[in-house]
Design a protein around this motif. Structure first.
Motif, PDB file in Angstrom:
ATOM      1  N   ILE A  68       6.531  -3.892  -5.586  1.00  0.00           N
ATOM      2  CA  ILE A  68       6.454  -3.752  -3.987  1.00  0.00           C
ATOM      3  C   ILE A  68       7.954  -4.381  -3.777  1.00  0.00           C
ATOM      4  CG2 ILE A  68       6.035  -6.254  -3.702  1.00  0.00           C
ATOM      5  CD1 ILE A  68       4.287  -3.623  -1.948  1.00  0.00           C
ATOM      6  N   THR A  69       8.661  -5.127  -4.529  1.00  0.00           N
ATOM      7  CA  THR A  69      10.141  -5.264  -4.326  1.00  0.00           C
ATOM      8  C   THR A  69      11.089  -4.117  -4.230  1.00  0.00           C
ATOM      9  OG1 THR A  69       9.863  -7.431  -5.368  1.00  0.00           O
ATOM     10  CG2 THR A  69      11.993  -6.683  -4.976  1.00  0.00           C
ATOM     11  N   LEU A  70      10.931  -3.135  -5.454  1.00  0.00           N
ATOM     12  CA  LEU A  70      11.196  -1.761  -5.461  1.00  0.00           C
ATOM     13  C   LEU A  70      11.076  -0.957  -4.139  1.00  0.00           C
ATOM     14  CD1 LEU A  70      10.824  -1.314  -9.361  1.00  0.00           C
ATOM     15  CD2 LEU A  70      12.828  -1.761  -8.123  1.00  0.00           C
ATOM     16  N   GLN A  71       9.871  -0.859  -3.674  1.00  0.00           N
ATOM     17  CA  GLN A  71       9.632  -0.111  -2.835  1.00  0.00           C
ATOM     18  C   GLN A  71      10.310  -0.952  -1.477  1.00  0.00           C
ATOM     19  OE1 GLN A  71       5.242   0.097  -2.071  1.00  0.00           O
ATOM     20  NE2 GLN A  71       4.991   0.134  -4.453  1.00  0.00           N
ATOM     21  N   TYR A  72      10.459  -2.058  -1.302  1.00  0.00           N
ATOM     22  CA  TYR A  72      11.169  -2.615  -0.075  1.00  0.00           C
ATOM     23  C   TYR A  72      12.447  -2.306  -0.121  1.00  0.00           C
ATOM     24  CZ  TYR A  72      13.683  -6.197   2.450  1.00  0.00           C
ATOM     25  OH  TYR A  72      14.638  -6.551   3.321  1.00  0.00           O
TER      26      TYR A  72
END
Length: 848
Positions: free
Chosen positions: A773-777
């Protein structure tokens, strides 16, 4: 055992019986029934164990009457069997008397234990003082002794043990409570006490009655005249009475308890004069001695007008009590009073109190510790220390635990209890004044009284004006100023950062709203004087002034948690409306946290940042995640817009460290938002990115990203935006942002791959999700910067001050207009709670 000699009651009973029998005949049965009913009436009307002496005296009196009646009947009839019968009948009274004697003995043993326990000394210094007092009193050349110590230092406590020891040695000790005396009856009272002392030795004074008559300026009684004493003068009678006292083989010690507490100066002079005359014949010609101990504080005697050169005539020797440091007083008393409880005070707590003042901050006075120690020496007493410990221990039932354990409230609490006991004048001022007024110093200039705040006095130090500082804080010339300075230091107000921006906002024009949104948590604490307010709010809470125990941000953050976020999801929306309504009304003496034209969420995120330091890790995680979920539901956020970028700035800035779940909760919501425009020309977008990367770094999910570069992103964006005209892209900031995103992306990818590789049995799947989810952000942010369409900064209103309770409707109208896609249409609906000039200003700023 009894108060008086027991055989006197028997003789009195026999005498009364003989007197009654002389004038009237009464039978044995009548006397016996009278005795029985007397005891029954006494039992019905008085508690037995509380009146043992009275019961014993009545039984002895009746026994005397019985004995005389038995003797009289035997003398009349000479019937021995009747005597036996009567004796058997009084056996119940004798048994009852024996029971009384047993109860008295038990009471005596218990009383001895209480006496021993009452003088359970805490400090070896007082044992030394007692031994020193004993030696001084035993000196033949010391007749009048002054025990000089501050009120509450333990003079009466010491003399209590001295009296017990002396009476055990056979001396007669008479303690005179000066406050209970009047000038017109003092001499008579003194003669009565001395006469009673003679009577206790079995001696009836031949001079006491005549002396009392002379002192009352009345004629001698007729019996004194008949026996040749009526023509004696006062001096001769007084001299003979002295001889009677001194001829007894016991020393008589008079103790005047706290003569300086009496405001009657003539009474004090009379006491000194009579005492000096009373001891004037102490010499080797008599076996006894009369000693006098005056108990007072020289500080108060001087206030009454008695100087040392006057008192030296009436005192052969003066003795003081050993000073005991405040630290030992507090810790030892705490240990003795509450041995089974964890100590309220610690060494670290006491370090912050005067005279120690180990605060980690330089004071305005370079020698403040020495000056505080000298000034407080007479105020550092056992009684005050004991009262302080009792107050702190009693607060367990009054003040909440989190208030007593979290800073700065703990320090405020302890300092206020210290001030209450040791600096009561300042404490009284704090109860009746605003805290800032309490710390205004008053001084005289050419017969004119002026004042200056301690906060302003700091400027004199910056100008190296130590001379004026020393004068204003002189403990001799301005003791009240010095006391207030000590309290100011102990409360930590000298370490509070003040900002003048709050005042400037009302006087020097508006502040740009996007710039206001960029203010971080530390900046807002300074602007709102929250460090000062935390202390003031704690002081007011302790003084029961009707305020909350925390500042307004913390107060409403906690209410948001309990009254909104912890409610069922279906009820949260209504609960939030009620919460906001109460906030606008400024309940319980706290201010609203919302400002004109500023989103309530921005203020609420700041409030959570200020409050989270008082929460446990689980509470931080639960409360923040609940707030984030409620925010996105309530605001129905669908896309990255200017409002979102501004409102979330304090959320990133105040996000607790080491709890990745909070960061993940935010970015989970953000990655689902649609992207249509870029914000590369908007400074707050890069501040948003900088703070979100800072929150990622603090969460512990990455560590190789340079935190200084993260901060530089916001600083560079501000510098670049101030040099460019509105609407131009912040190119350098964009390049730095892209570089930081790529570094964070690489590091997060590596950690995600690590957890995927080692995830056996899905135990690490949670962490894989965190990094996914951090990478998607990060991808979402990069996508925003690559959009070809520019976002339009739709509002640049200004802010001057806080909105208070009467402006709630105006805030709602402002928010409605600013959120509207067509502000002109909303304005045409005639908002009732906005002035036309304000409406014009808002429409200009919206660029419609």
């Amino acid at each position: 055992m009894l108060e008086g000699k027991w055989y006197n009651f028997i003789l009195l009973g026999a005498a009364v019986s003989a007197f009654v029998l002389k004038f009237s005949k009464f039978a044995w049965l009548e006397l016996y029934l009278f005795a029985v009913f007397s005891v029954i009436v006494l039992l019905l009307n008085s508690r037995f164990l509380k009146n043992l002496n009275t019961y014993a005296e009545v039984i002895l009196f009746l026994f005397g009457a019985f004995v005389f009646k038995i003797s009289a009947d035997y003398h009349t009839s000479a019937d021995l069997s009747k005597v036996y019968t009567q004796f058997v009948q009084i056996i119940p009274f004798l048994i009852f008397f024996g029971f009384i004697v047993c109860c008295k003995k038990y009471e005596g043993h218990r009383g001895d234990k209480i006496k021993k326990r009452a003088w359970e000394n805490y400090f070896p210094e007082r044992e030394d003082d007692l031994n020193r007092l004993e030696r001084i009193v035993d000196k033949t050349d010391v007749n009048l002794l002054a025990l000089d110590a501050a009120w509450g230092q333990g003079k009466s406590f010491l003399l209590q043990k001295f009296q017990e020891d002396r009476e055990a040695q056979g001396d007669i000790v008479i303690v005179i409570d000066v406050l209970s005396l009047r000038l017109d009856n003092f001499q008579e009272y003194l003669i009565y006490e001395l006469d009673h002392a003679l009577l206790s030795c079995g001696y009836l004074s031949r001079n006491s009655n005549l002396l009392r008559s002379i002192m009352k300026r009345a004629h001698a009684d007729i019996f004194s005249t008949i026996f040749g004493k009526g023509k004696k003068h006062f001096c001769e009678t007084f001299y003979d009475f002295q001889r009677e006292l001194l001829q007894r083989e016991k020393n008589i010690i008079l103790i005047y308890d706290d003569i300086d507490r009496s405001e009657n100066k003539e009474l004090i002079r009379t006491i000194l004069y009579i005492s000096e005359k009373l001891t004037s014949q102490n010499n080797t010609d008599f076996p006894g001695r009369i000693k006098v101990i005056f108990q007072y504080s020289m500080e108060h005697m001087e206030q009454l007008g008695f100087q040392n050169d006057f008192l030296e005539k009436f005192c052969n020797q003066k003795m003081g009590l050993t000073d005991i440091p405040l630290r030992r007083l507090l810790l030892e008393i705490q240990k003795r009073l509450y041995p089974n409880q964890n100590g309220v005070l610690t060494d670290k707590d006491i370090d912050r109190l005067a005279p120690y003042l180990y605060l980690g901050r330089m004071g305005l006075l370079p020698d403040e510790r020495g000056r505080a120690e000298r000034y407080l020496r007479s105020r550092t007493t056992i009684r005050r220390a004991k009262n302080m410990i009792k107050s702190l221990a009693g607060d367990d039932q009054v003040l909440p635990v989190d208030f007593r354990t979290s800073q700065p409230n703990r320090n405020t609490w302890i300092v206020m209890r210290y001030v209450e006991q040791f600096l009561p004048n300042v404490y009284d001022a704090m109860r009746s004044m605003n805290l800032q007024d309490v710390f205004c110093l008053h001084y005289n200039v050419k017969n004119e009284t002026r004042k200056i705040s301690l906060f302003e006095l700091v400027n004199l130090k910056q100008e190296d004006d130590y001379y004026n500082i020393d004068i204003l804080l002189s403990e001799d010339k301005y003791p009240e100023n010095f006391e207030r300075y000590l309290v100011w230091r102990m409360l930590g107000l000298d370490g509070v950062l003040h900002s003048e921006e709050t005042d400037q906002m009302d006087t020097e024009g508006p502040v740009d709203l996007p710039e206001f949104y960029r203010r971080d948590v530390r900046r807002m604490r300074m602007i709102d004087d929250l460090d000062y307010e935390d202390i003031e709010q704690g002081v007011r809470f302790i003084l029961a002034a009707g305020t909350a125990s925390v500042n307004h941000y913390i107060y409403y953050a906690n209410k948001m948690v309990t009254e909104v976020l912890q409610q069922p999801e279906a009820e949260q929306k209504r609960a939030f409306q009620i919460w906001a309504q109460h906030m606008y009304q400024e309940e319980r003496g706290v201010q609203t946290i919302q400002r004109l034209g500023i989103s309530v969420w921005w203020s609420l995120f700041h409030a959570f940042a200020f409050t989270s330091k008082y929460w446990s890790e689980d509470e931080k995680r639960e409360n923040y995640c609940a707030l984030i979920q409620f925010y996105f539901q309530e605001e129905v956020v669908e896309m990255f817009d200017q409002k979102l970028l501004d409102e979330l700035l304090p959320l990133w800035d105040g996000m607790p460290a080491g709890i990745p779940e909070i960061f993940v909760e935010v970015v989970t919501r953000l990655v689902s938002l649609s992207v249509h425009v870029n914000w590369n020309d908007y400074e707050n977008f890069f501040v948003f990115l900088s703070r979100s990367l800072g929150a990622l770094y603090r969460s512990g999910m990455i560590e190789r990203l340079d935190p200084f570069l993260i901060v530089d992103l916001a600083d560079d964006a501000h510098k670049e935006a101030s040099e460019m005209r509105n609407g131009k892209e912040l190119g350098e900031s964009k390049e730095l942002a892209e570089d930081l995103i790529h570094q964070a992306y690489r590091e997060a990818s590596q950690y995600r791959d690590f957890f995927q590789k080692h995830d056996r049995g899905s135990y690490l799947s949670k962490y894989v999700h965190y990094y996914e989810i951090t990478l998607q952000y990060l991808e979402k942010i990069e996508k925003i910067m690559k959009c070809t369409s520019k976002g339009k900064v739709r509002y640049r209103p200004s802010i001057r001050s806080k909105w208070y309770s009467g402006d709630a409707d105006a805030i709602k109208e402002t928010e409605k207009l600013m959120k509207a896609s067509n502000p002109i249409q909303v304005a045409g609906e005639n908002p009732r709670n906005l002035k036309l000039v304000r409406l014009i200003e808002l429409l200009k700023e919206s660029k419609y």
